[in-house]
Scaffold this active site. Structure first.
Site, PDB file in Angstrom:
ATOM      1  CG  PHE A 106      12.788   2.678   1.792  1.00  0.00           C
ATOM      2  CD1 PHE A 106      12.365   1.450   1.465  1.00  0.00           C
ATOM      3  CD2 PHE A 106      11.777   3.403   2.886  1.00  0.00           C
ATOM      4  CE1 PHE A 106      11.421   0.808   1.930  1.00  0.00           C
ATOM      5  CE2 PHE A 106      10.774   2.603   3.563  1.00  0.00           C
ATOM      6  CZ  PHE A 106      10.519   1.239   3.116  1.00  0.00           C
ATOM      7  CE  LYS A 107       7.382   2.557   2.467  1.00  0.00           C
ATOM      8  NZ  LYS A 107       6.137   2.534   3.223  1.00  0.00           N
ATOM      9  CG  ASP A 108      11.714   8.256  -4.156  1.00  0.00           C
ATOM     10  OD1 ASP A 108      10.528   8.289  -4.250  1.00  0.00           O
ATOM     11  OD2 ASP A 108      12.290   8.989  -3.612  1.00  0.00           O
ATOM     12  CB  THR A 139       4.087   3.794   0.392  1.00  0.00           C
ATOM     13  OG1 THR A 139       4.711   2.686   0.982  1.00  0.00           O
ATOM     14  CG2 THR A 139       3.342   2.922  -0.802  1.00  0.00           C
TER      15      THR A 139
END
Length: 438
Positions: A106-108, A139
């Protein structure tokens, strides 16, 4: 739009300064002076918008006149080129799959947006930006890929030695180019402490233009609000009467803070469930009203192994340090490794759906909440923060089979790891940073 520090000592500043500084000089976290609220009419207009179109509309008021709208639109279009699937698990439960980006995490979302925004600001000033980031796993790889090749930037990643999965380590140590990986003898909290000390050091700040790509940076946090907005509008289209609850696997609590932003903006979100592993400082605060962070505990959900989450300062700021106000909108649960494995097994056996350990923490916490508070109107969305292949060892140990690894991850395993071991010592980090070529 001006941005103030949660410590309330440093003066308010622009988005550009907030992004390029990362952490305020008084070591507080930057917050917008106000959160824009979208009218019901505007929300109705946005319900059919694409993800990048919605991201552009949300980002506009936060940037104001600091960036040309055509450049901002270019940034949102380039940042979000992948799907955001909302998968129905059962009648009242959806999984929001946030792992379709380049690093399958999700950190994309935050890293790609921040990289392009930072690049745009650095280009205006024609200066070299040093991006300093601590990571407990995803991250680092997202930032490495997000900033790789971005002009006027270089990235230094600190990660805890032996405390991230092999795939995560391979991703964050093989980017090369303008990305340097530092393997720290310590846990994530030690890495995060070193980063904060670097930002507070006068000599480093005068010698380098430092910023952070952790969720302490407002430009990393803001784009995470986009998928809350998107998912809530999609569900409201399907079921106008639905009361939408988001369950958020939580480590440093940037993801949950972004969800609070989306709720404050007026998107149709009823409340949140904060799903923690045994690093449960925030759930304990919600229950007792006393914030007592402890040393980090190693768990299966490694990216959530954060004993003292930075973004709790933002949460306190939003709710005026009122535990009652916070607990009215957030319920917290702690989940053990044994419960995590059991949920992975049950969901796979009964539904054929494969969970990574972080998402399994979320699904477990949702089950605990439903055992206490069940509402027919509530539709729950569990954020799935990483592809299960990033934790292939845990999947093998728990489900007793070898899953197929996506080609883009498999290719990374064949690359040569490039990292620099470093002691858990600020002077060692400072010397290394000052020796970096200009």
């Amino acid at each position: 739009m001006k941005y103030y520090s949660t410590s309330r000592i440093s003066p308010a500043t622009s988005m550009k300064t907030a992004v390029l500084q990362g952490l305020a000089p008084d070591r507080g976290l930057y917050m917008p002076e106000w959160i824009p609220c979208f009218s019901s009419g505007k929300l109705d207009e946005l319900k059919d918008a694409s993800f990048s179109e919605l991201a552009f509309e949300i980002a506009k008021p936060f940037l104001g006149n600091e960036l040309d709208e055509s450049r901002l639109q270019e940034i949102t279009e380039q940042s979000f080129t992948f799907k955001v699937p909302l998968v129905r698990l059962n009648n009242q439960t959806y999984i929001l799959e946030l792992f379709e980006g380049p690093t399958l995490a999700f950190k994309d979302f935050g890293a790609r947006f921040m990289a392009r925004l930072t690049g745009a600001f650095a280009e205006e000033d024609n200066k070299l930006i040093t991006v300093l980031v601590a990571t407990s796993g995803d991250t680092g790889s997202a930032v490495a890929y997000g900033f790789k090749g971005v002009p006027n930037t270089r990235v230094v990643i600190l990660y805890p030695s032996g405390k991230v999965s092999r795939l995560q380590e391979q991703q964050l140590t093989t980017a090369g180019g303008n990305v340097t990986a530092l393997e720290v003898s310590g846990d994530f909290d030690a890495c995060q402490k070193l980063v904060k000390e670097a930002f507070a050091d006068a000599e480093l700040r005068s010698s380098l233009t430092l910023t952070s790509a952790n969720s302490i940076n407002i430009a990393r946090l803001l784009p995470q609000s986009f998928y809350y907005a998107y998912a809530s509008l999609q569900l409201k289209k399907k079921n106008p009467d639905a009361e939408i609850v988001f369950t958020v696997p939580s480590g440093n609590f940037g993801n949950l803070t972004a969800g609070i932003f989306a709720k404050k903006m007026g998107f149709p979100i009823k409340r949140f469930i904060a799903a923690s592993n045994k690093n449960d400082s925030v759930p304990r605060y919600l229950e007792t009203g006393s914030y007592e962070p402890h040393a980090t505990i190693e768990t299966l959900s490694t990216a959530m192994d954060v004993g003292n989450p930075s973004n709790f300062a933002r949460m306190l700021d939003i709710y005026d340090s009122s535990v009652r106000a916070m607990s009215d909108e957030i319920t917290g649960y702690s989940v053990s490794d044994a419960e995590t494995r059991e949920t992975m097994r049950v969901i796979y056996d009964e539904m054929g759906y494969l969970l990574d350990p972080h998402t399994a923490v979320g699904v477990t916490a949702l089950g605990k909440e439903r055992a206490k508070n069940q509402s027919e109107k509530e539709i729950s969305v569990v954020l799935s923060t990483a592809h299960p292949a990033k934790f292939v060892e845990t999947v093998r140990e728990t489900l007793e089979f070898d899953m197929q690894i996506p080609e883009r991850l498999a290719n990374v395993l064949n690359l040569t790891k490039q990292s620099t071991p470093i002691a858990n010592d600020f002077q060692a980090l400072k010397s290394l940073l000052l020796s970096l070529p200009c």
